[in-house]
Scaffold this motif. Structure first.
Motif, PDB file in Angstrom:
ATOM      1  N   ALA A   1      10.104  59.821 -24.285  1.00 17.43           N
ATOM      2  CA  ALA A   1      11.219  59.087 -24.888  1.00 17.43           C
ATOM      3  C   ALA A   1      11.531  57.820 -24.105  1.00 17.43           C
ATOM      4  O   ALA A   1      11.816  56.772 -24.682  1.00 17.43           O
ATOM      5  CB  ALA A   1      12.447  59.986 -24.976  1.00 17.43           C
ATOM      6  N   ALA A   2      11.477  57.892 -22.786  1.00 18.16           N
ATOM      7  CA  ALA A   2      11.756  56.721 -21.951  1.00 18.16           C
ATOM      8  C   ALA A   2      10.711  55.643 -22.164  1.00 18.16           C
ATOM      9  O   ALA A   2      11.028  54.456 -22.258  1.00 18.16           O
ATOM     10  CB  ALA A   2      11.830  57.118 -20.481  1.00 18.16           C
ATOM     11  N   VAL A   3       9.447  56.014 -22.258  1.00 22.30           N
ATOM     12  CA  VAL A   3       8.373  55.040 -22.504  1.00 22.30           C
ATOM     13  C   VAL A   3       8.542  54.421 -23.878  1.00 22.30           C
ATOM     14  O   VAL A   3       8.429  53.208 -24.059  1.00 22.30           O
ATOM     15  CB  VAL A   3       6.978  55.697 -22.341  1.00 22.30           C
ATOM     16  N   ALA A   4       8.846  55.233 -24.871  1.00 24.63           N
ATOM     17  CA  ALA A   4       9.030  54.725 -26.231  1.00 24.63           C
ATOM     18  C   ALA A   4      10.218  53.768 -26.300  1.00 24.63           C
ATOM     19  O   ALA A   4      10.164  52.747 -26.980  1.00 24.63           O
ATOM     20  CB  ALA A   4       9.221  55.888 -27.206  1.00 24.63           C
ATOM     21  N   ALA A   5      11.286  54.065 -25.594  1.00 25.20           N
ATOM     22  CA  ALA A   5      12.482  53.228 -25.610  1.00 25.20           C
ATOM     23  C   ALA A   5      12.249  51.888 -24.927  1.00 25.20           C
ATOM     24  O   ALA A   5      12.898  50.900 -25.240  1.00 25.20           O
ATOM     25  CB  ALA A   5      13.650  53.949 -24.952  1.00 25.20           C
ATOM     26  N   SER A   6      11.310  51.841 -23.987  1.00 32.23           N
ATOM     27  CA  SER A   6      11.079  50.590 -23.262  1.00 32.23           C
ATOM     28  C   SER A   6      10.209  49.622 -24.043  1.00 32.23           C
ATOM     29  O   SER A   6      10.010  48.506 -23.626  1.00 32.23           O
ATOM     30  CB  SER A   6      10.447  50.884 -21.890  1.00 32.23           C
ATOM     31  N   GLY A   7       9.697  50.019 -25.204  1.00 28.57           N
ATOM     32  CA  GLY A   7       8.887  49.124 -26.026  1.00 28.57           C
ATOM     33  C   GLY A   7       7.430  49.464 -25.932  1.00 28.57           C
ATOM     34  O   GLY A   7       6.964  50.103 -25.000  1.00 28.57           O
ATOM     35  N   SER A   8       6.703  48.994 -26.902  1.00 31.57           N
ATOM     36  CA  SER A   8       5.286  49.345 -26.983  1.00 31.57           C
ATOM     37  C   SER A   8       4.446  48.642 -25.929  1.00 31.57           C
ATOM     38  O   SER A   8       3.358  49.087 -25.608  1.00 31.57           O
ATOM     39  CB  SER A   8       4.747  49.026 -28.382  1.00 31.57           C
ATOM     40  N   THR A   9       4.913  47.534 -25.378  1.00 27.19           N
ATOM     41  CA  THR A   9       4.126  46.806 -24.384  1.00 27.19           C
ATOM     42  C   THR A   9       4.342  47.351 -22.984  1.00 27.19           C
ATOM     43  O   THR A   9       3.681  46.917 -22.054  1.00 27.19           O
ATOM     44  CB  THR A   9       4.490  45.309 -24.391  1.00 27.19           C
ATOM     45  N   GLY A  10       5.294  48.239 -22.841  1.00 26.09           N
ATOM     46  CA  GLY A  10       5.575  48.790 -21.518  1.00 26.09           C
ATOM     47  C   GLY A  10       6.433  47.873 -20.662  1.00 26.09           C
ATOM     48  O   GLY A  10       6.634  48.121 -19.495  1.00 26.09           O
ATOM     49  N   GLU A  11       6.967  46.755 -21.245  1.00 30.61           N
ATOM     50  CA  GLU A  11       7.815  45.846 -20.493  1.00 30.61           C
ATOM     51  C   GLU A  11       9.168  46.489 -20.225  1.00 30.61           C
ATOM     52  O   GLU A  11       9.679  47.248 -21.022  1.00 30.61           O
ATOM     53  CB  GLU A  11       8.067  44.566 -21.291  1.00 30.61           C
ATOM     54  N   SER A  12       9.726  46.135 -19.095  1.00 30.19           N
ATOM     55  CA  SER A  12      11.068  46.596 -18.762  1.00 30.19           C
ATOM     56  C   SER A  12      12.056  45.511 -19.191  1.00 30.19           C
ATOM     57  O   SER A  12      11.897  44.351 -18.848  1.00 30.19           O
ATOM     58  CB  SER A  12      11.166  46.838 -17.253  1.00 30.19           C
ATOM     59  N   HIS A  13      13.051  45.863 -19.966  1.00 32.87           N
ATOM     60  CA  HIS A  13      14.068  44.904 -20.416  1.00 32.87           C
ATOM     61  C   HIS A  13      15.325  45.113 -19.602  1.00 32.87           C
ATOM     62  O   HIS A  13      15.866  46.205 -19.541  1.00 32.87           O
ATOM     63  CB  HIS A  13      14.373  45.108 -21.902  1.00 32.87           C
ATOM     64  N   ARG A  14      15.761  44.030 -18.958  1.00 29.40           N
ATOM     65  CA  ARG A  14      16.959  44.101 -18.135  1.00 29.40           C
ATOM     66  C   ARG A  14      17.902  42.983 -18.531  1.00 29.40           C
ATOM     67  O   ARG A  14      17.463  41.908 -18.930  1.00 29.40           O
ATOM     68  CB  ARG A  14      16.618  43.959 -16.654  1.00 29.40           C
ATOM     69  N   PHE A  15      19.179  43.251 -18.359  1.00 28.04           N
ATOM     70  CA  PHE A  15      20.196  42.247 -18.637  1.00 28.04           C
ATOM     71  C   PHE A  15      20.273  41.205 -17.530  1.00 28.04           C
ATOM     72  O   PHE A  15      20.419  40.024 -17.796  1.00 28.04           O
ATOM     73  CB  PHE A  15      21.548  42.930 -18.829  1.00 28.04           C
ATOM     74  N   SER A  16      20.162  41.647 -16.280  1.00 31.11           N
ATOM     75  CA  SER A  16      20.263  40.697 -15.178  1.00 31.11           C
ATOM     76  C   SER A  16      19.436  41.165 -13.998  1.00 31.11           C
ATOM     77  O   SER A  16      19.042  42.327 -13.911  1.00 31.11           O
ATOM     78  CB  SER A  16      21.723  40.535 -14.740  1.00 31.11           C
ATOM     79  N   ARG A  17      19.183  40.210 -13.108  1.00 31.42           N
ATOM     80  CA  ARG A  17      18.484  40.526 -11.862  1.00 31.42           C
ATOM     81  C   ARG A  17      18.833  39.458 -10.842  1.00 31.42           C
ATOM     82  O   ARG A  17      19.242  38.359 -11.195  1.00 31.42           O
ATOM     83  CB  ARG A  17      16.981  40.613 -12.071  1.00 31.42           C
ATOM     84  N   ASN A  18      18.680  39.789  -9.586  1.00 31.29           N
ATOM     85  CA  ASN A  18      18.921  38.837  -8.511  1.00 31.29           C
ATOM     86  C   ASN A  18      17.661  38.017  -8.285  1.00 31.29           C
ATOM     87  O   ASN A  18      16.553  38.549  -8.320  1.00 31.29           O
ATOM     88  CB  ASN A  18      19.302  39.563  -7.221  1.00 31.29           C
ATOM     89  N   LEU A  19      17.850  36.724  -8.076  1.00 28.05           N
ATOM     90  CA  LEU A  19      16.735  35.816  -7.815  1.00 28.05           C
ATOM     91  C   LEU A  19      17.016  35.027  -6.540  1.00 28.05           C
ATOM     92  O   LEU A  19      18.168  34.761  -6.217  1.00 28.05           O
ATOM     93  CB  LEU A  19      16.576  34.822  -8.966  1.00 28.05           C
TER      94      LEU A  19
END
Length: 192
Positions: free
Chosen positions: A16-34
């Motif tokens: 379920a976690a893999v399916a929810a992250s999209g078919s390409t396996g990309e991780s979608h995040r709202f924000s990150r530190n740069l």
């Protein structure tokens, strides 16, 4: 049986976690530190710009035009509720023939009932030298009959990315019959 149930629960959760992250396996995040370096940002600079703003509301080729007004604007001593759009030249000197370095593009509105106080929402769009194509954004109050007015620089683009600072405006000339004005600007800005 309990081990099988735990195994199936973990397996189902993983699928379920893999399916929810999209078919390409990309991780979608709202924000990150740069880090600033990862964005190509180098050492912060502090710059002073000096130019003249030509606001022409009269004649056959005005650089600022009225686009809206309230029903009571003409009865108001401060023209409260009047809104203008501008595309004013920015020049090196106060003369209209002086070298063009950019344009002030945006909106100003009479926002005070007590004095002539404008809400200024504009970009200084530069077209000269190393600042060609760069902009500074201004959002602030301009009490035009005060000797010196200060407005915040709230951002920028191009060489003025992450800009912050202030602009000081001082009326150089004002024709009370036509409303045309030349305003001297000193802009102090931090940027990368």
């Amino acid at each position: 049986m309990a081990k099988l149930l735990i195994f199936l629960t973990i397996s189902f959760s993983a699928i379920a976690a893999v399916a929810a992250s999209g078919s390409t396996g990309e991780s979608h995040r709202f924000s990150r530190n740069l880090s600033p370096k990862s964005m190509g940002l180098k050492k912060e600079k502090f710059s002073h710009l000096h130019f003249y703003f030509h606001d022409i509301v009269s004649g056959t080729k005005p650089t600022a035009v009225k686009v809206a007004e309230a029903a009571a604007s003409n009865k108001s001593a401060t023209l409260f509720g009047e809104v203008l759009v501008m595309d004013d030249p920015l020049t090196v000197g106060p003369e209209p023939s002086s070298k063009l370095v950019g344009r002030a593009q945006g909106i100003y509105a009479s926002a005070s009932q007590e004095e002539v106080g404008l809400l200024m929402v504009l970009n200084f769009a530069f077209m000269e030298g190393k600042y060609n194509g760069s902009n500074l954004s201004v959002l602030g109050r301009n009490a035009i009959f005060s000797e010196v007015r200060e407005m915040p620089i709230v951002g920028g683009s191009g060489l003025f990315r992450f800009a912050r600072g202030y602009a000081q405006a001082k009326t150089h000339t004002l024709d009370l019959k036509t409303g045309d004005a030349v305003v001297e600007y000193n802009v102090y800005v931090f940027h990368y």
